[in-house]
Enzyme design. Structure first.
Site, PDB file in Angstrom:
ATOM      1  N   SER A  62      -0.696  69.163  77.843  1.00 55.14           N
ATOM      2  CA  SER A  62       0.777  68.393  77.838  1.00 55.14           C
ATOM      3  C   SER A  62       1.221  68.324  76.276  1.00 55.14           C
ATOM      4  CB  SER A  62       0.472  67.119  78.175  1.00 55.14           C
ATOM      5  OG  SER A  62      -0.288  66.959  79.569  1.00 55.14           O
TER       6      SER A  62
HETATM    7  N1  SAH Z   1      -4.896  66.904  80.506  1.00 53.04           N
HETATM    8  C1  SAH Z   1      -4.696  68.104  80.223  1.00 53.04           C
HETATM    9  C2  SAH Z   1      -3.323  68.460  81.022  1.00 53.04           C
HETATM   10  C3  SAH Z   1      -3.868  69.840  82.000  1.00 53.04           C
HETATM   11  S1  SAH Z   1      -2.340  70.397  83.008  1.00 53.04           S
HETATM   12  C4  SAH Z   1      -4.682  68.399  79.080  1.00 53.04           C
HETATM   13  O1  SAH Z   1      -4.799  67.808  78.191  1.00 53.04           O
HETATM   14  O2  SAH Z   1      -4.716  69.688  78.549  1.00 53.04           O
HETATM   15  C5  SAH Z   1      -3.145  69.546  84.490  1.00 53.04           C
HETATM   16  C6  SAH Z   1      -4.358  70.280  84.875  1.00 53.04           C
HETATM   17  O3  SAH Z   1      -4.838  69.657  86.143  1.00 53.04           O
HETATM   18  C7  SAH Z   1      -4.647  71.482  85.361  1.00 53.04           C
HETATM   19  O4  SAH Z   1      -5.626  72.116  84.562  1.00 53.04           O
HETATM   20  C8  SAH Z   1      -4.793  71.760  86.791  1.00 53.04           C
HETATM   21  O5  SAH Z   1      -5.700  72.709  87.139  1.00 53.04           O
HETATM   22  C9  SAH Z   1      -5.216  70.169  87.060  1.00 53.04           C
HETATM   23  N2  SAH Z   1      -5.374  70.095  88.594  1.00 53.04           N
HETATM   24  C10 SAH Z   1      -4.338  70.121  89.266  1.00 53.04           C
HETATM   25  N3  SAH Z   1      -4.512  69.606  90.503  1.00 53.04           N
HETATM   26  C11 SAH Z   1      -6.133  69.126  90.413  1.00 53.04           C
HETATM   27  C12 SAH Z   1      -6.772  68.423  91.101  1.00 53.04           C
HETATM   28  N4  SAH Z   1      -6.623  67.999  92.638  1.00 53.04           N
HETATM   29  N5  SAH Z   1      -7.871  67.946  90.855  1.00 53.04           N
HETATM   30  C13 SAH Z   1      -8.408  68.236  89.396  1.00 53.04           C
HETATM   31  N6  SAH Z   1      -7.569  68.919  88.549  1.00 53.04           N
HETATM   32  C14 SAH Z   1      -6.314  69.434  89.098  1.00 53.04           C
END
Ligand code: SAH
Length: 213
Positions: A62
């Site tokens: 993000s």
């Molecule tokens: N908090 C992260 C943001 C990553 S983007 C950071 O600081 O980098 C969001 C993430 O959510 C992705 O890696 C994606 O694979 C994950 N995601 C999407 N749906 C999900 C679910 N149902 N359960 C767990 N993770 C999920």
């Protein structure tokens, strides 16, 4: 090129403080976490820029402002337990750990989970608890959580997360029927009542799962 510490200070001044993210604890946490180590080596020079970056598997780390804003909105106090859905790069989880929270984080993509677990251990964030699962189902055995933060956007607020929220407690999640844009929504639980407060338009990657897309 400025060193990473200088880039981090510039990010904090220009992207956070200038836009109202000024909670000293959040700023200190974001100053402490080496964001450039949460992206691929080839992207490190861009790590402190004002946008998300790819982390592989179609996912992103993000934007710094969004991480700072969500961390501030959580109004969490040291020692609280927080569940994050969407570990991704691990950056948000590391910021929450720096805030002194007891962090649980769920990621659905195994390869990302494995890579991030190694990184967090190497950076001394080994106390962050991680698992591979569909985070829309929460982490029932570890709950209830005083705070829940979802860092992917889904069509609805997953009911299991509301159920696993402590009372009082607060959940932050990007929600919307449109896959490319969501409303960052604050969900409060107090005295058995649940209320939702729309906060800001945002754009997150998809929350994929049982109570997601
Ligand atoms: N908090 C992260 C943001 C990553 S983007 C950071 O600081 O980098 C969001 C993430 O959510 C992705 O890696 C994606 O694979 C994950 N995601 C999407 N749906 C999900 C679910 N149902 N359960 C767990 N993770 C999920």
């Amino acid at each position: 090129m400025l060193g990473f510490q200088r880039l981090r200070e510039k990010m904090i001044r220009e992207q956070l403080v200038a836009r109202g993210v000024d909670d000293p604890a959040v700023l200190a946490a974001m100053n402490a976490v080496p964001r450039h180590l949460f992206v691929d080596e080839a992207l490190q020079a861009s790590a402190y820029e004002d946008h998300p970056l790819p982390i592989g598997f179609g996912q992103t780390i993000s934007q710094p402002f969004v991480v700072g804003l969500m961390s501030q909105l959580l109004q969490a106090e040291k020692g609280m337990s927080v569940l994050e859905i969407g570990t991704g790069s691990g950056y948000q989880a590391a910021v929450l750990a720096e805030l002194g929270l007891c962090v649980y984080s769920v990621e659905r993509i195994r390869e990302l989970h494995l890579r991030t677990a190694r990184l967090l251990r190497n950076l001394k964030y080994g106390r962050v608890r991680l698992r591979v699962a569909d985070g829309t189902l929460g982490w029932p055995e570890a709950g209830p959580f005083e705070r829940i933060i979802v860092t992917a956007g889904g069509p609805v607020v997953p009911q299991p997360l509301v159920d696993q929220l402590a009372d009082p407690g607060m959940l932050i999640i990007p929600v919307g029927q449109n896959k490319r844009s969501q409303t960052l929504t604050l969900v409060y639980k107090e005295d058995g009542h649940v209320t939702c407060e729309p906060y800001l338009n945002v754009s997150f990657v998809d929350l994929v799962g049982n109570h997601g897309w």
